[in-house]
Design a protein around this motif. Structure first.
Motif, PDB file in Angstrom:
ATOM      1  N   ALA A  65       2.555 -16.917  34.784  1.00 28.72           N
ATOM      2  CA  ALA A  65       1.902 -16.038  33.797  1.00 28.72           C
ATOM      3  C   ALA A  65       1.434 -14.733  34.427  1.00 28.72           C
ATOM      4  CB  ALA A  65       0.707 -16.771  33.193  1.00 28.72           C
ATOM      5  N   ASP A  66       1.177 -13.743  33.563  1.00 24.75           N
ATOM      6  CA  ASP A  66       0.534 -12.506  34.025  1.00 24.75           C
ATOM      7  C   ASP A  66      -0.988 -12.636  33.988  1.00 24.75           C
ATOM      8  OD1 ASP A  66       2.859 -10.835  34.527  1.00 24.75           O
ATOM      9  OD2 ASP A  66       3.233 -11.041  32.380  1.00 24.75           O
ATOM     10  N   ALA A  67      -1.476 -13.533  33.131  1.00 29.20           N
ATOM     11  CA  ALA A  67      -2.918 -13.839  33.094  1.00 29.20           C
ATOM     12  C   ALA A  67      -3.093 -15.150  32.338  1.00 29.20           C
ATOM     13  CB  ALA A  67      -3.699 -12.735  32.394  1.00 29.20           C
ATOM     14  N   ALA A 100     -12.166 -16.691  44.009  1.00 30.78           N
ATOM     15  CA  ALA A 100     -13.263 -15.748  43.701  1.00 30.78           C
ATOM     16  C   ALA A 100     -13.585 -15.757  42.219  1.00 30.78           C
ATOM     17  CB  ALA A 100     -12.881 -14.337  44.144  1.00 30.78           C
ATOM     18  N   ASN A 101     -14.709 -16.355  41.875  1.00 27.68           N
ATOM     19  CA  ASN A 101     -15.133 -16.430  40.480  1.00 27.68           C
ATOM     20  C   ASN A 101     -16.229 -15.382  40.248  1.00 27.68           C
ATOM     21  OD1 ASN A 101     -17.033 -18.745  38.450  1.00 27.68           O
ATOM     22  ND2 ASN A 101     -15.307 -17.510  37.815  1.00 27.68           N
ATOM     23  N   ILE A 102     -15.916 -14.429  39.382  1.00 31.02           N
ATOM     24  CA  ILE A 102     -16.811 -13.289  39.137  1.00 31.02           C
ATOM     25  C   ILE A 102     -17.546 -13.526  37.824  1.00 31.02           C
ATOM     26  CG2 ILE A 102     -16.905 -10.753  39.017  1.00 31.02           C
ATOM     27  CD1 ILE A 102     -15.451 -11.927  41.541  1.00 31.02           C
ATOM     28  N   ARG A 103     -18.861 -13.619  37.898  1.00 33.80           N
ATOM     29  CA  ARG A 103     -19.661 -13.905  36.701  1.00 33.80           C
ATOM     30  C   ARG A 103     -20.689 -12.794  36.477  1.00 33.80           C
ATOM     31  NH1 ARG A 103     -20.409 -20.571  36.615  1.00 33.80           N
ATOM     32  NH2 ARG A 103     -18.241 -20.916  36.072  1.00 33.80           N
ATOM     33  N   PRO A 104     -20.355 -11.801  35.667  1.00 30.93           N
ATOM     34  CA  PRO A 104     -21.291 -10.694  35.435  1.00 30.93           C
ATOM     35  C   PRO A 104     -22.451 -11.138  34.538  1.00 30.93           C
ATOM     36  CG  PRO A 104     -19.068 -10.170  34.610  1.00 30.93           C
ATOM     37  CD  PRO A 104     -19.115 -11.634  34.910  1.00 30.93           C
ATOM     38  N   ILE A 105     -23.654 -10.779  34.937  1.00 33.17           N
ATOM     39  CA  ILE A 105     -24.853 -11.100  34.141  1.00 33.17           C
ATOM     40  C   ILE A 105     -25.477  -9.771  33.726  1.00 33.17           C
ATOM     41  CG2 ILE A 105     -27.026 -12.405  34.065  1.00 33.17           C
ATOM     42  CD1 ILE A 105     -24.711 -14.222  34.959  1.00 33.17           C
ATOM     43  N   LYS A 106     -25.228  -9.400  32.488  1.00 26.37           N
ATOM     44  CA  LYS A 106     -25.664  -8.072  32.052  1.00 26.37           C
ATOM     45  C   LYS A 106     -26.417  -8.226  30.737  1.00 26.37           C
ATOM     46  CE  LYS A 106     -23.731  -3.473  31.560  1.00 26.37           C
ATOM     47  NZ  LYS A 106     -22.552  -2.644  31.744  1.00 26.37           N
ATOM     48  N   VAL A 107     -27.577  -7.599  30.653  1.00 21.14           N
ATOM     49  CA  VAL A 107     -28.319  -7.622  29.392  1.00 21.14           C
ATOM     50  C   VAL A 107     -28.343  -6.184  28.878  1.00 21.14           C
ATOM     51  CG1 VAL A 107     -30.446  -8.298  28.228  1.00 21.14           C
ATOM     52  CG2 VAL A 107     -29.723  -9.524  30.282  1.00 21.14           C
ATOM     53  N   VAL A 108     -27.415  -5.861  27.995  1.00 24.29           N
ATOM     54  CA  VAL A 108     -27.387  -4.489  27.465  1.00 24.29           C
ATOM     55  C   VAL A 108     -28.548  -4.309  26.494  1.00 24.29           C
ATOM     56  CG1 VAL A 108     -24.885  -4.221  27.783  1.00 24.29           C
ATOM     57  CG2 VAL A 108     -25.754  -5.100  25.621  1.00 24.29           C
ATOM     58  N   ASP A 109     -29.001  -3.054  26.351  1.00 28.47           N
ATOM     59  CA  ASP A 109     -30.171  -2.786  25.507  1.00 28.47           C
ATOM     60  C   ASP A 109     -29.998  -3.317  24.081  1.00 28.47           C
ATOM     61  OD1 ASP A 109     -31.617  -1.732  27.512  1.00 28.47           O
ATOM     62  OD2 ASP A 109     -31.335   0.382  26.941  1.00 28.47           O
ATOM     63  N   ALA A 110     -28.754  -3.234  23.600  1.00 21.78           N
ATOM     64  CA  ALA A 110     -28.489  -3.648  22.213  1.00 21.78           C
ATOM     65  C   ALA A 110     -28.877  -5.104  21.950  1.00 21.78           C
ATOM     66  CB  ALA A 110     -27.012  -3.439  21.890  1.00 21.78           C
ATOM     67  N   VAL A 111     -28.872  -5.923  22.991  1.00 18.54           N
ATOM     68  CA  VAL A 111     -29.161  -7.346  22.776  1.00 18.54           C
ATOM     69  C   VAL A 111     -30.413  -7.818  23.539  1.00 18.54           C
ATOM     70  CG1 VAL A 111     -26.771  -7.950  22.230  1.00 18.54           C
ATOM     71  CG2 VAL A 111     -27.527  -8.032  24.590  1.00 18.54           C
ATOM     72  N   LEU A 112     -31.169  -6.838  24.013  1.00 15.45           N
ATOM     73  CA  LEU A 112     -32.367  -7.127  24.804  1.00 15.45           C
ATOM     74  C   LEU A 112     -33.348  -8.035  24.056  1.00 15.45           C
ATOM     75  CD1 LEU A 112     -33.560  -6.209  27.500  1.00 15.45           C
ATOM     76  CD2 LEU A 112     -34.553  -4.237  26.330  1.00 15.45           C
ATOM     77  N   ALA A 258     -14.252 -14.145  35.434  1.00 14.39           N
ATOM     78  CA  ALA A 258     -12.881 -13.922  35.900  1.00 14.39           C
ATOM     79  C   ALA A 258     -12.726 -14.659  37.214  1.00 14.39           C
ATOM     80  CB  ALA A 258     -12.642 -12.433  36.126  1.00 14.39           C
ATOM     81  N   SER A 259     -11.578 -15.301  37.420  1.00 15.87           N
ATOM     82  CA  SER A 259     -11.312 -15.952  38.712  1.00 15.87           C
ATOM     83  C   SER A 259     -10.043 -15.350  39.296  1.00 15.87           C
ATOM     84  CB  SER A 259     -11.125 -17.454  38.525  1.00 15.87           C
ATOM     85  OG  SER A 259     -12.290 -18.008  37.957  1.00 15.87           O
ATOM     86  N   HIS A 260     -10.197 -14.813  40.512  1.00 17.91           N
ATOM     87  CA  HIS A 260      -9.070 -14.145  41.150  1.00 17.91           C
ATOM     88  C   HIS A 260      -8.588 -14.948  42.355  1.00 17.91           C
ATOM     89  CE1 HIS A 260      -9.828 -10.804  38.563  1.00 17.91           C
ATOM     90  NE2 HIS A 260     -11.015 -10.549  39.087  1.00 17.91           N
ATOM     91  N   GLY A 261      -7.282 -14.874  42.600  1.00 24.24           N
ATOM     92  CA  GLY A 261      -6.687 -15.579  43.729  1.00 24.24           C
ATOM     93  C   GLY A 261      -6.332 -14.621  44.838  1.00 24.24           C
ATOM     94  N   VAL A 265      -1.941 -14.717  40.018  1.00 26.33           N
ATOM     95  CA  VAL A 265      -2.457 -14.591  38.668  1.00 26.33           C
ATOM     96  C   VAL A 265      -3.975 -14.833  38.626  1.00 26.33           C
ATOM     97  CG1 VAL A 265      -1.951 -17.037  38.201  1.00 26.33           C
ATOM     98  CG2 VAL A 265      -1.996 -15.416  36.309  1.00 26.33           C
ATOM     99  N   SER A 266      -4.648 -14.193  37.675  1.00 25.59           N
ATOM    100  CA  SER A 266      -6.089 -14.410  37.486  1.00 25.59           C
ATOM    101  C   SER A 266      -6.329 -15.196  36.202  1.00 25.59           C
ATOM    102  CB  SER A 266      -6.822 -13.070  37.396  1.00 25.59           C
ATOM    103  OG  SER A 266      -6.691 -12.374  38.612  1.00 25.59           O
ATOM    104  N   LEU A 267      -7.465 -15.896  36.197  1.00 25.01           N
ATOM    105  CA  LEU A 267      -7.818 -16.726  35.045  1.00 25.01           C
ATOM    106  C   LEU A 267      -9.174 -16.260  34.503  1.00 25.01           C
ATOM    107  CD1 LEU A 267      -7.584 -20.583  34.849  1.00 25.01           C
ATOM    108  CD2 LEU A 267      -9.786 -19.505  34.445  1.00 25.01           C
ATOM    109  N   TYR A 268      -9.280 -16.241  33.179  1.00 25.34           N
ATOM    110  CA  TYR A 268     -10.501 -15.749  32.540  1.00 25.34           C
ATOM    111  C   TYR A 268     -11.060 -16.839  31.641  1.00 25.34           C
ATOM    112  CZ  TYR A 268      -8.624 -11.510  34.449  1.00 25.34           C
ATOM    113  OH  TYR A 268      -8.130 -10.585  35.339  1.00 25.34           O
TER     114      TYR A 268
END
Ligand code: NAD
Ligand code: IPM
Ligand code: MN
Length: 354
Positions: A65-67, A100-112, A258-261, A265-268
């Motif tokens: 796969a491509d993703a 490499a598992n990338i887990r962004p933790i972001k609290v944007v103002d819109a959902v604060l 996101a998990s990168h190798g 291929v990467s997995l989301y």
């Protein structure tokens, strides 16, 4: 044509996958020549039709796969089976080398306002957990007898080096601060981890490296979440700390990954599981899956503007008070999805969609 393998999986997996693919389809409009979608059985869904949670044909499709998009796996009915859905997930990560598992933790103002934590504490939260995903106690030797059991935690130099480099590369695109979390006051693996972190830091002299023990870091994530930029940590600590961090944006149901190798291929996938307690009720929050698609568009396909359109529509929908049950609302998965799709065209201020 980009080949996307779709592993909807179990529990709420198929519900949130359906939502995210409908959003992606709507955002693509009439252009159907960009992606192809290949649905493959995985997890308990695969065990229901065969002997293994990761059938060879599913693995092969993933390798070609491509993703890969993954909903979630796990089903209480298969908890004691000789092969569990979870073993299928670990086997897939290992086979694809997704370290490499990338887990962004972001609290944007819109959902604060959706956070259970005080706004003064959570406002501006924006950090990334870089979780090592193919080593450590998850993959070490283990044995299970009636009255005793063990799991070996083992890390080798190369495994630590490559996850550290990934963390520093991400830090370079942000505030250049890497916090390595370990338990070096007790664990030998953590002392090796710390030593190699220091070595790798020398390759990135423009970045700052600090260390913290996992117990006190767990406390600080709630107390001062805005202090973090990039967190890098071993497999088990990353698993636990990222679920803890989901309290900041208000629900596990909004966090993608996101998990990168090594090169492939990467997995989301969302960071949460199959949520059997709410499966089949049309009440799951699909934001985690929609934002996983957004990560795929950015990180596998460099489709920034499409990614931004979907992300904005998703946050605007939440900001307008259209929320699933986990965030205190009463929108169904379908209603939330329809509201995101309605906003995709680029809503004008004050325009009333839904
Ligand atoms: P879980 O993450 O599935 O659920 C924890 C809690 O969060 C539940 O109350 C659930 O209803 C809620 N929740 C999670 N996602 C949600 C969403 N999108 N919308 C609304 N609420 C949501 O954790 P669990 O209950 O401990 O585990 C259930 C199964 O999932 C187990 O079999 C476990 O092994 C598996 N699991 C799989 C993955 C994965 O596929 N990557 C991750 C974690 C757990
Ligand atoms: C996750 C899950 C998995 C993990 C389980 C289901 C094997 O909790 O993706 O965070 O522990 O990695
Ligand atoms: Mn987890």
């Amino acid at each position: 044509m980009k080949k996307i393998v779709v592993l909807a999986g179990d529990g709420i997996g198929p519900e949130i996958m359906d939502s995210a693919l409908r959003v992606l389809g709507a955002a693509m409009g009439s252009d159907s020549s960009v992606f192809s979608f290949d649905h493959q059985p995985f997890g308990a869904a695969a065990l229901a039709i065969g002997p293994t949670p990761l059938p060879p044909a599913t693995l092969q499709a993933c390798q070609e796969a491509d993703a890969i998009l993954l909903g979630a796996i796990g089903d209480p009915r298969w908890e004691k089976a000789p092969f569990t859905p979870e073993q299928g997930l670990l086997a897939l990560r290992k086979a694809l080398g997704l370290y490499a598992n990338i887990r962004p933790i972001k609290v944007v103002d819109a959902v604060l306002h959706l956070s259970p934590i005080k706004e003064t504490i959570v406002k501006g939260t924006d950090f990334v957990i870089v979780r090592e995903l193919t080593g450590g106690i998850y993959f070490g030797d283990k044995a299970e007898e009636l009255d005793s059991a063990y799991d070996i935690n083992r890390y080798d130099r190369v495994e630590i080096q490559r996850i550290m480099r990934q963390a520093f590369r991400i830090a370079r695109t942000r505030q250049k601060k890497v916090l390595s979390i370990d338990k070096a006051n007790v664990l030998a693996t953590s002392r090796l981890w710390r030593r190699i972190a220091e070595e790798v830091a020398e390759e990135f002299p423009d970045c700052q490296l600090t260390h913290q023990y996992v117990d006190s870091a767990a406390m600080k994530i709630m107390q001062q979440p805005t202090a973090f930029d990039v967190i890098v940590t071993e497999n088990l600590f990353g698993d636990i700390l990222s679920d803890e961090a989901s309290v900041l944006p208000g629900s596990l149901g909004v966090l993608p990954s996101a998990s990168h190798g090594i090169n492939g291929v990467s997995l989301y996938e969302p960071i949460h599981g199959s949520a059997p307690d709410i499966a089949g009720q049309n009440s799951a929050n699909p934001v985690s899956m929609i934002l996983s698609v957004v990560m795929m568009l950015r990180e596998s396909f460099q489709m920034e503007s499409l990614a931004e359109t979907i992300e904005t529509a998703c946050f605007d929908t939440m900001n307008a008070g259209i929320l699933t049950k986990d965030l205190g609302g009463d929108a169904t998965t379908d209603a939330f999805t329809a509201a995101v799709i309605a906003r995709l065209g680029g809503m004008q201020d004050g325009e009333n969609v839904i």
